[in-house]
Design a protein around this motif. Structure first.
Motif, PDB file in Angstrom:
ATOM      1  N   ASN A 143       0.827  -1.210   0.000  1.00 40.70           N
ATOM      2  CA  ASN A 143       0.000   0.000   0.000  1.00 40.70           C
ATOM      3  C   ASN A 143       0.863   1.263   0.000  1.00 40.70           C
ATOM      4  O   ASN A 143       0.570   2.226  -0.709  1.00 40.70           O
ATOM      5  CB  ASN A 143      -0.948   0.015   1.197  1.00 40.70           C
ATOM      6  CG  ASN A 143      -2.058  -1.003   1.063  1.00 40.70           C
ATOM      7  OD1 ASN A 143      -2.410  -1.425  -0.036  1.00 40.70           O
ATOM      8  ND2 ASN A 143      -2.605  -1.428   2.187  1.00 40.70           N
ATOM      9  N   TYR A 144       1.932   1.262   0.790  1.00 41.25           N
ATOM     10  CA  TYR A 144       2.792   2.442   0.879  1.00 41.25           C
ATOM     11  C   TYR A 144       3.506   2.700  -0.454  1.00 41.25           C
ATOM     12  O   TYR A 144       3.469   3.812  -0.978  1.00 41.25           O
ATOM     13  CB  TYR A 144       3.817   2.307   2.012  1.00 41.25           C
ATOM     14  CG  TYR A 144       4.676   3.539   2.107  1.00 41.25           C
ATOM     15  CD1 TYR A 144       4.249   4.644   2.829  1.00 41.25           C
ATOM     16  CD2 TYR A 144       5.881   3.638   1.418  1.00 41.25           C
ATOM     17  CE1 TYR A 144       5.002   5.809   2.872  1.00 41.25           C
ATOM     18  CE2 TYR A 144       6.641   4.791   1.453  1.00 41.25           C
ATOM     19  CZ  TYR A 144       6.198   5.870   2.186  1.00 41.25           C
ATOM     20  OH  TYR A 144       6.944   7.024   2.209  1.00 41.25           O
ATOM     21  N   ILE A 145       4.184   1.678  -0.986  1.00 44.22           N
ATOM     22  CA  ILE A 145       4.973   1.924  -2.195  1.00 44.22           C
ATOM     23  C   ILE A 145       4.070   2.197  -3.397  1.00 44.22           C
ATOM     24  O   ILE A 145       4.457   2.935  -4.298  1.00 44.22           O
ATOM     25  CB  ILE A 145       6.001   0.800  -2.475  1.00 44.22           C
ATOM     26  CG1 ILE A 145       5.330  -0.531  -2.754  1.00 44.22           C
ATOM     27  CG2 ILE A 145       6.990   0.696  -1.337  1.00 44.22           C
ATOM     28  CD1 ILE A 145       6.300  -1.647  -3.119  1.00 44.22           C
ATOM     29  N   SER A 146       2.859   1.635  -3.404  1.00 46.96           N
ATOM     30  CA  SER A 146       1.924   1.919  -4.496  1.00 46.96           C
ATOM     31  C   SER A 146       1.500   3.380  -4.492  1.00 46.96           C
ATOM     32  O   SER A 146       1.285   3.970  -5.547  1.00 46.96           O
ATOM     33  CB  SER A 146       0.684   1.037  -4.382  1.00 46.96           C
ATOM     34  OG  SER A 146       1.028  -0.304  -4.559  1.00 46.96           O
ATOM     35  N   LYS A 147       1.392   3.944  -3.296  1.00 45.74           N
ATOM     36  CA  LYS A 147       0.918   5.327  -3.185  1.00 45.74           C
ATOM     37  C   LYS A 147       2.046   6.355  -3.350  1.00 45.74           C
ATOM     38  O   LYS A 147       1.841   7.415  -3.934  1.00 45.74           O
ATOM     39  CB  LYS A 147       0.234   5.524  -1.836  1.00 45.74           C
ATOM     40  CG  LYS A 147      -0.319   6.921  -1.659  1.00 45.74           C
ATOM     41  CD  LYS A 147      -1.216   7.041  -0.468  1.00 45.74           C
ATOM     42  CE  LYS A 147      -1.693   8.457  -0.375  1.00 45.74           C
ATOM     43  NZ  LYS A 147      -3.106   8.597  -0.372  1.00 45.74           N
ATOM     44  N   PHE A 148       3.232   6.072  -2.832  1.00 43.69           N
ATOM     45  CA  PHE A 148       4.276   7.094  -2.742  1.00 43.69           C
ATOM     46  C   PHE A 148       5.482   6.914  -3.668  1.00 43.69           C
ATOM     47  O   PHE A 148       6.317   7.805  -3.741  1.00 43.69           O
ATOM     48  CB  PHE A 148       4.787   7.195  -1.301  1.00 43.69           C
ATOM     49  CG  PHE A 148       3.768   7.719  -0.346  1.00 43.69           C
ATOM     50  CD1 PHE A 148       3.453   9.075  -0.307  1.00 43.69           C
ATOM     51  CD2 PHE A 148       3.098   6.858   0.509  1.00 43.69           C
ATOM     52  CE1 PHE A 148       2.501   9.563   0.569  1.00 43.69           C
ATOM     53  CE2 PHE A 148       2.137   7.342   1.394  1.00 43.69           C
ATOM     54  CZ  PHE A 148       1.837   8.689   1.431  1.00 43.69           C
ATOM     55  N   CYS A 149       5.601   5.789  -4.346  1.00 41.15           N
ATOM     56  CA  CYS A 149       6.806   5.545  -5.138  1.00 41.15           C
ATOM     57  C   CYS A 149       6.525   5.604  -6.632  1.00 41.15           C
ATOM     58  O   CYS A 149       5.474   5.176  -7.094  1.00 41.15           O
ATOM     59  CB  CYS A 149       7.399   4.188  -4.781  1.00 41.15           C
ATOM     60  SG  CYS A 149       7.927   4.090  -3.062  1.00 41.15           S
TER      61      CYS A 149
ATOM     62  N   GLU B  37      -8.945  -0.277   3.296  1.00 40.17           N
ATOM     63  CA  GLU B  37      -8.311   0.971   2.904  1.00 40.17           C
ATOM     64  C   GLU B  37      -7.279   1.364   3.960  1.00 40.17           C
ATOM     65  O   GLU B  37      -7.545   1.300   5.153  1.00 40.17           O
ATOM     66  CB  GLU B  37      -9.353   2.083   2.765  1.00 40.17           C
ATOM     67  CG  GLU B  37      -8.758   3.380   2.287  1.00 40.17           C
ATOM     68  CD  GLU B  37      -9.796   4.486   2.164  1.00 40.17           C
ATOM     69  OE1 GLU B  37      -9.451   5.505   1.560  1.00 40.17           O
ATOM     70  OE2 GLU B  37     -10.913   4.342   2.684  1.00 40.17           O
ATOM     71  N   THR B  38      -6.119   1.752   3.496  1.00 43.90           N
ATOM     72  CA  THR B  38      -5.063   2.221   4.381  1.00 43.90           C
ATOM     73  C   THR B  38      -4.787   3.682   4.050  1.00 43.90           C
ATOM     74  O   THR B  38      -4.519   4.014   2.896  1.00 43.90           O
ATOM     75  CB  THR B  38      -3.773   1.390   4.216  1.00 43.90           C
ATOM     76  OG1 THR B  38      -4.084   0.013   4.414  1.00 43.90           O
ATOM     77  CG2 THR B  38      -2.707   1.815   5.212  1.00 43.90           C
ATOM     78  N   ILE B  39      -4.860   4.518   5.080  1.00 48.42           N
ATOM     79  CA  ILE B  39      -4.611   5.949   4.907  1.00 48.42           C
ATOM     80  C   ILE B  39      -3.297   6.286   5.614  1.00 48.42           C
ATOM     81  O   ILE B  39      -3.066   5.854   6.750  1.00 48.42           O
ATOM     82  CB  ILE B  39      -5.772   6.782   5.490  1.00 48.42           C
ATOM     83  CG1 ILE B  39      -7.059   6.445   4.741  1.00 48.42           C
ATOM     84  CG2 ILE B  39      -5.474   8.269   5.403  1.00 48.42           C
ATOM     85  CD1 ILE B  39      -8.305   7.021   5.371  1.00 48.42           C
ATOM     86  N   PHE B  40      -2.454   7.049   4.931  1.00 44.40           N
ATOM     87  CA  PHE B  40      -1.161   7.444   5.487  1.00 44.40           C
ATOM     88  C   PHE B  40      -1.186   8.916   5.858  1.00 44.40           C
ATOM     89  O   PHE B  40      -1.735   9.742   5.129  1.00 44.40           O
ATOM     90  CB  PHE B  40      -0.050   7.184   4.461  1.00 44.40           C
ATOM     91  CG  PHE B  40       0.111   5.729   4.127  1.00 44.40           C
ATOM     92  CD1 PHE B  40       0.911   4.912   4.901  1.00 44.40           C
ATOM     93  CD2 PHE B  40      -0.557   5.176   3.045  1.00 44.40           C
ATOM     94  CE1 PHE B  40       1.056   3.566   4.608  1.00 44.40           C
ATOM     95  CE2 PHE B  40      -0.423   3.835   2.734  1.00 44.40           C
ATOM     96  CZ  PHE B  40       0.378   3.020   3.514  1.00 44.40           C
ATOM     97  N   HIS B  41      -0.569   9.236   7.004  1.00 39.16           N
ATOM     98  CA  HIS B  41      -0.469  10.611   7.488  1.00 39.16           C
ATOM     99  C   HIS B  41       1.010  10.923   7.680  1.00 39.16           C
ATOM    100  O   HIS B  41       1.666  10.296   8.514  1.00 39.16           O
ATOM    101  CB  HIS B  41      -1.199  10.780   8.829  1.00 39.16           C
ATOM    102  CG  HIS B  41      -2.596  10.262   8.811  1.00 39.16           C
ATOM    103  ND1 HIS B  41      -3.654  10.989   8.336  1.00 39.16           N
ATOM    104  CD2 HIS B  41      -3.105   9.070   9.220  1.00 39.16           C
ATOM    105  CE1 HIS B  41      -4.761  10.277   8.451  1.00 39.16           C
ATOM    106  NE2 HIS B  41      -4.456   9.099   8.975  1.00 39.16           N
ATOM    107  N   ILE B  42       1.518  11.869   6.908  1.00 38.27           N
ATOM    108  CA  ILE B  42       2.908  12.272   7.098  1.00 38.27           C
ATOM    109  C   ILE B  42       2.923  13.282   8.231  1.00 38.27           C
ATOM    110  O   ILE B  42       2.508  14.423   8.065  1.00 38.27           O
ATOM    111  CB  ILE B  42       3.516  12.833   5.800  1.00 38.27           C
ATOM    112  CG1 ILE B  42       3.478  11.748   4.725  1.00 38.27           C
ATOM    113  CG2 ILE B  42       4.930  13.344   6.045  1.00 38.27           C
ATOM    114  CD1 ILE B  42       3.910  12.191   3.359  1.00 38.27           C
TER     115      ILE B  42
END
Length: 179
Positions: free
Chosen positions: A10-16, A121-126
């Motif tokens: 989920n992380y690399i799909s969204k941010f990379c 669903e995974t939501i990321f907060h920087i």
């Protein structure tokens, strides 16, 4: 419960950006391991350490490494904070609210995630961006061509394992990695 592989995906799909970034997961190199390692086209690197529990987080600050050449022993986060580490930036990827931000060194980025098991669903907060601890290219510390060759070899071996062919084949000795 969210698995580390799902969170990583989920992380690399969204941010990379896979057309620009070299993205490695569970990458072991020399005397360290990165849960997620991102190296951009300019050679700047960002390591992300995934922590699912407070105990695992605390243990990260107890990790000792030994320099393979000098045999010097050091704590991982002492090296990171002083800039004597291959990666330019370091961040923690944590469940939302698990750790008080004041317990995380100022140079470390903080990315919290919230996972909804009903919708997956995974939501990321920087929460805090990492501070760049040095301006040297990752490739100053590691031989890019050799690293790419080893990665290609490892990918091929994984392919053989997945196909169930590895045990059937008679292969010559493993690639030594020396030029």
């Amino acid at each position: 419960m969210l698995k580390v592989e799902e969170l990583t995906y989920n992380y690399i799909s969204k941010f990379c950006d896979f057309e620009r970034d070299l993205v490695l997961t569970n990458h072991f190199h020399s005397d360290w391991e990165a849960d997620i390692l991102i190296i951009n086209e300019n050679g700047f690197s960002h390591e992300l350490e995934i922590k699912f529990s407070k105990a695992d987080f605390k243990n990260d600050f107890k990790k000792k490494y030994q320099n393979q050449q000098t045999k010097e022993k050091f704590l991982k986060h002492d090296k990171i904070s002083c800039g004597d580490y291959p990666c330019n930036e370091f961040s923690f990827l944590l469940p939302q609210g698990m750790i008080e931000w004041t317990n995380i060194p100022e140079n470390c980025g903080i990315i919290e995630f919230d996972h909804n098991p009903d919708s997956w669903e995974t939501i990321f907060h920087i929460v805090r961006k990492p501070k760049r601890v040095h301006d040297e290219s990752f490739w100053k510390f590691f031989d890019k061509d050799l690293m790419l060759k080893i990665m290609a070899r490892n990918l091929y071996f994984k392919k053989l394992e997945v196909k169930g062919k590895f045990e059937e084949l008679i292969l010559p000795p493993a690639f030594s990695g020396k030029k």
